[in-house]
Motif scaffolding. Structure first.
Motif, PDB file in Angstrom:
ATOM      1  N   GLN A 202       0.829  -1.190   0.000  1.00  0.00           N
ATOM      2  CA  GLN A 202       0.000   0.000   0.000  1.00  0.00           C
ATOM      3  C   GLN A 202       0.873   1.252   0.000  1.00  0.00           C
ATOM      4  N   VAL A 203       0.403   2.278  -0.662  1.00  0.00           N
ATOM      5  CA  VAL A 203       1.126   3.544  -0.768  1.00  0.00           C
ATOM      6  C   VAL A 203       0.400   4.603   0.041  1.00  0.00           C
ATOM      7  N   GLN A 204       1.132   5.324   0.862  1.00  0.00           N
ATOM      8  CA  GLN A 204       0.566   6.427   1.627  1.00  0.00           C
ATOM      9  C   GLN A 204       1.149   7.744   1.130  1.00  0.00           C
ATOM     10  N   LEU A 205       0.275   8.725   0.967  1.00  0.00           N
ATOM     11  CA  LEU A 205       0.683  10.048   0.527  1.00  0.00           C
ATOM     12  C   LEU A 205       0.215  11.064   1.561  1.00  0.00           C
ATOM     13  N   VAL A 206       1.113  11.936   1.982  1.00  0.00           N
ATOM     14  CA  VAL A 206       0.788  12.952   2.970  1.00  0.00           C
ATOM     15  C   VAL A 206       1.199  14.315   2.423  1.00  0.00           C
ATOM     16  N   GLU A 207       0.197  15.179   2.255  1.00  0.00           N
ATOM     17  CA  GLU A 207       0.462  16.533   1.761  1.00  0.00           C
ATOM     18  C   GLU A 207       0.656  17.491   2.924  1.00  0.00           C
ATOM     19  N   SER A 208       1.391  18.561   2.650  1.00  0.00           N
ATOM     20  CA  SER A 208       1.543  19.637   3.626  1.00  0.00           C
ATOM     21  C   SER A 208       1.888  20.911   2.874  1.00  0.00           C
ATOM     22  N   GLY A 209       1.804  22.036   3.588  1.00  0.00           N
ATOM     23  CA  GLY A 209       2.218  23.305   3.005  1.00  0.00           C
ATOM     24  C   GLY A 209       1.096  24.253   2.628  1.00  0.00           C
ATOM     25  N   GLY A 210      -0.134  23.813   2.780  1.00  0.00           N
ATOM     26  CA  GLY A 210      -1.249  24.685   2.471  1.00  0.00           C
ATOM     27  C   GLY A 210      -1.394  25.786   3.509  1.00  0.00           C
ATOM     28  N   GLY A 211      -2.272  26.739   3.219  1.00  0.00           N
ATOM     29  CA  GLY A 211      -2.501  27.807   4.169  1.00  0.00           C
ATOM     30  C   GLY A 211      -3.299  28.941   3.567  1.00  0.00           C
ATOM     31  N   LEU A 212      -3.384  30.016   4.319  1.00  0.00           N
ATOM     32  CA  LEU A 212      -4.099  31.224   3.892  1.00  0.00           C
ATOM     33  C   LEU A 212      -3.073  32.274   3.482  1.00  0.00           C
ATOM     34  N   VAL A 213      -3.169  32.726   2.237  1.00  0.00           N
ATOM     35  CA  VAL A 213      -2.240  33.727   1.722  1.00  0.00           C
ATOM     36  C   VAL A 213      -3.018  34.801   0.969  1.00  0.00           C
ATOM     37  N   GLN A 214      -2.314  35.858   0.625  1.00  0.00           N
ATOM     38  CA  GLN A 214      -2.922  36.925  -0.162  1.00  0.00           C
ATOM     39  C   GLN A 214      -2.597  36.742  -1.647  1.00  0.00           C
ATOM     40  N   ALA A 215      -3.417  37.333  -2.469  1.00  0.00           N
ATOM     41  CA  ALA A 215      -3.176  37.284  -3.906  1.00  0.00           C
ATOM     42  C   ALA A 215      -1.774  37.807  -4.221  1.00  0.00           C
ATOM     43  N   GLY A 216      -1.079  37.079  -5.087  1.00  0.00           N
ATOM     44  CA  GLY A 216       0.278  37.444  -5.456  1.00  0.00           C
ATOM     45  C   GLY A 216       1.347  36.719  -4.661  1.00  0.00           C
ATOM     46  N   ASP A 217       0.966  36.107  -3.562  1.00  0.00           N
ATOM     47  CA  ASP A 217       1.914  35.370  -2.722  1.00  0.00           C
ATOM     48  C   ASP A 217       2.253  34.017  -3.340  1.00  0.00           C
ATOM     49  N   SER A 218       3.183  33.328  -2.681  1.00  0.00           N
ATOM     50  CA  SER A 218       3.614  32.011  -3.115  1.00  0.00           C
ATOM     51  C   SER A 218       3.437  30.994  -1.989  1.00  0.00           C
ATOM     52  N   LEU A 219       3.263  29.753  -2.386  1.00  0.00           N
ATOM     53  CA  LEU A 219       3.229  28.626  -1.460  1.00  0.00           C
ATOM     54  C   LEU A 219       3.919  27.450  -2.127  1.00  0.00           C
ATOM     55  N   ARG A 220       4.476  26.577  -1.313  1.00  0.00           N
ATOM     56  CA  ARG A 220       5.022  25.331  -1.843  1.00  0.00           C
ATOM     57  C   ARG A 220       4.385  24.163  -1.101  1.00  0.00           C
ATOM     58  N   LEU A 221       3.680  23.350  -1.842  1.00  0.00           N
ATOM     59  CA  LEU A 221       3.080  22.151  -1.284  1.00  0.00           C
ATOM     60  C   LEU A 221       4.057  20.994  -1.395  1.00  0.00           C
ATOM     61  N   SER A 222       4.053  20.143  -0.378  1.00  0.00           N
ATOM     62  CA  SER A 222       4.897  18.958  -0.365  1.00  0.00           C
ATOM     63  C   SER A 222       4.024  17.715  -0.281  1.00  0.00           C
ATOM     64  N   CYS A 223       4.520  16.648  -0.849  1.00  0.00           N
ATOM     65  CA  CYS A 223       3.839  15.352  -0.786  1.00  0.00           C
ATOM     66  C   CYS A 223       4.890  14.286  -0.511  1.00  0.00           C
ATOM     67  N   VAL A 224       4.826  13.696   0.665  1.00  0.00           N
ATOM     68  CA  VAL A 224       5.752  12.639   1.044  1.00  0.00           C
ATOM     69  C   VAL A 224       5.067  11.295   0.834  1.00  0.00           C
ATOM     70  N   VAL A 225       5.753  10.395   0.158  1.00  0.00           N
ATOM     71  CA  VAL A 225       5.185   9.090  -0.196  1.00  0.00           C
ATOM     72  C   VAL A 225       5.913   7.989   0.568  1.00  0.00           C
ATOM     73  N   SER A 226       5.166   7.052   1.091  1.00  0.00           N
ATOM     74  CA  SER A 226       5.763   5.918   1.784  1.00  0.00           C
ATOM     75  C   SER A 226       5.023   4.649   1.390  1.00  0.00           C
ATOM     76  N   GLY A 227       5.654   3.530   1.633  1.00  0.00           N
ATOM     77  CA  GLY A 227       5.015   2.244   1.437  1.00  0.00           C
ATOM     78  C   GLY A 227       5.479   1.473   0.220  1.00  0.00           C
ATOM     79  N   ARG A 228       5.892   2.157  -0.820  1.00  0.00           N
ATOM     80  CA  ARG A 228       6.384   1.481  -2.018  1.00  0.00           C
ATOM     81  C   ARG A 228       7.532   2.312  -2.609  1.00  0.00           C
ATOM     82  N   THR A 229       8.133   1.807  -3.659  1.00  0.00           N
ATOM     83  CA  THR A 229       9.239   2.513  -4.282  1.00  0.00           C
ATOM     84  C   THR A 229       8.732   3.750  -5.006  1.00  0.00           C
ATOM     85  N   PHE A 230       9.070   4.906  -4.483  1.00  0.00           N
ATOM     86  CA  PHE A 230       8.556   6.178  -4.985  1.00  0.00           C
ATOM     87  C   PHE A 230       8.859   6.375  -6.456  1.00  0.00           C
TER      88      PHE A 230
END
Length: 124
Positions: free
Chosen positions: A1-29
């Motif tokens: 089984q493969v597990q995916l966990v996202e992070s990095g979301g949030g509340l920002v203003q227009a024009g800002d930047s965000l970086r979302l991450s996704c860490v995968v475990s359980g199988r060969t990524f």
């Protein structure tokens, strides 16, 4: 089984930047292509970006082209979605997904595993 966990979301203003991450475990990524999708309230889930297993090929939706970049590091079992120049219409829950197809696929049906999602809210 493969597990995916996202992070990095949030509340920002227009024009800002965000970086979302996704860490995968359980199988060969590196055996999986990775994708990002999003779903706004009252709307269907839509494709945002995808990357092949090697990182050598990417695809992104026209609505985010030039602003969002997908990347991955197979040594860290992690994929990222760099989001720049955010707009209020980018507000949505963002989902990471993994596909056994290994190429950068854009259709939801090609993805086998999904994360729980991370919320991105962009205020005007």
């Amino acid at each position: 089984q493969v597990q995916l966990v996202e992070s990095g979301g949030g509340l920002v203003q227009a024009g800002d930047s965000l970086r979302l991450s996704c860490v995968v475990s359980g199988r060969t990524f590196r055996n999986y292509a990775m994708g990002w999708f999003r779903q706004a309230p009252g709307k269907e889930r839509e494709f945002v970006a995808a990357i092949s297993w090697s990182g050598g090929s990417t695809a992104c939706a026209d609505s985010v082209k030039g602003r969002f970049t997908i990347s991955r590091d197979n040594s860290k079992n992690t994929a990222w979605l760099q989001m720049n120049s955010l707009k209020p219409e980018d507000t949505a829950a963002y989902y990471c997904s993994a596909s056994r197809s290994i190429v950068a696929v854009t259709t939801q049906g090609a993805y086998d595993y999904w994360g729980q999602g991370t919320q991105v809210t962009v205020s005007s």
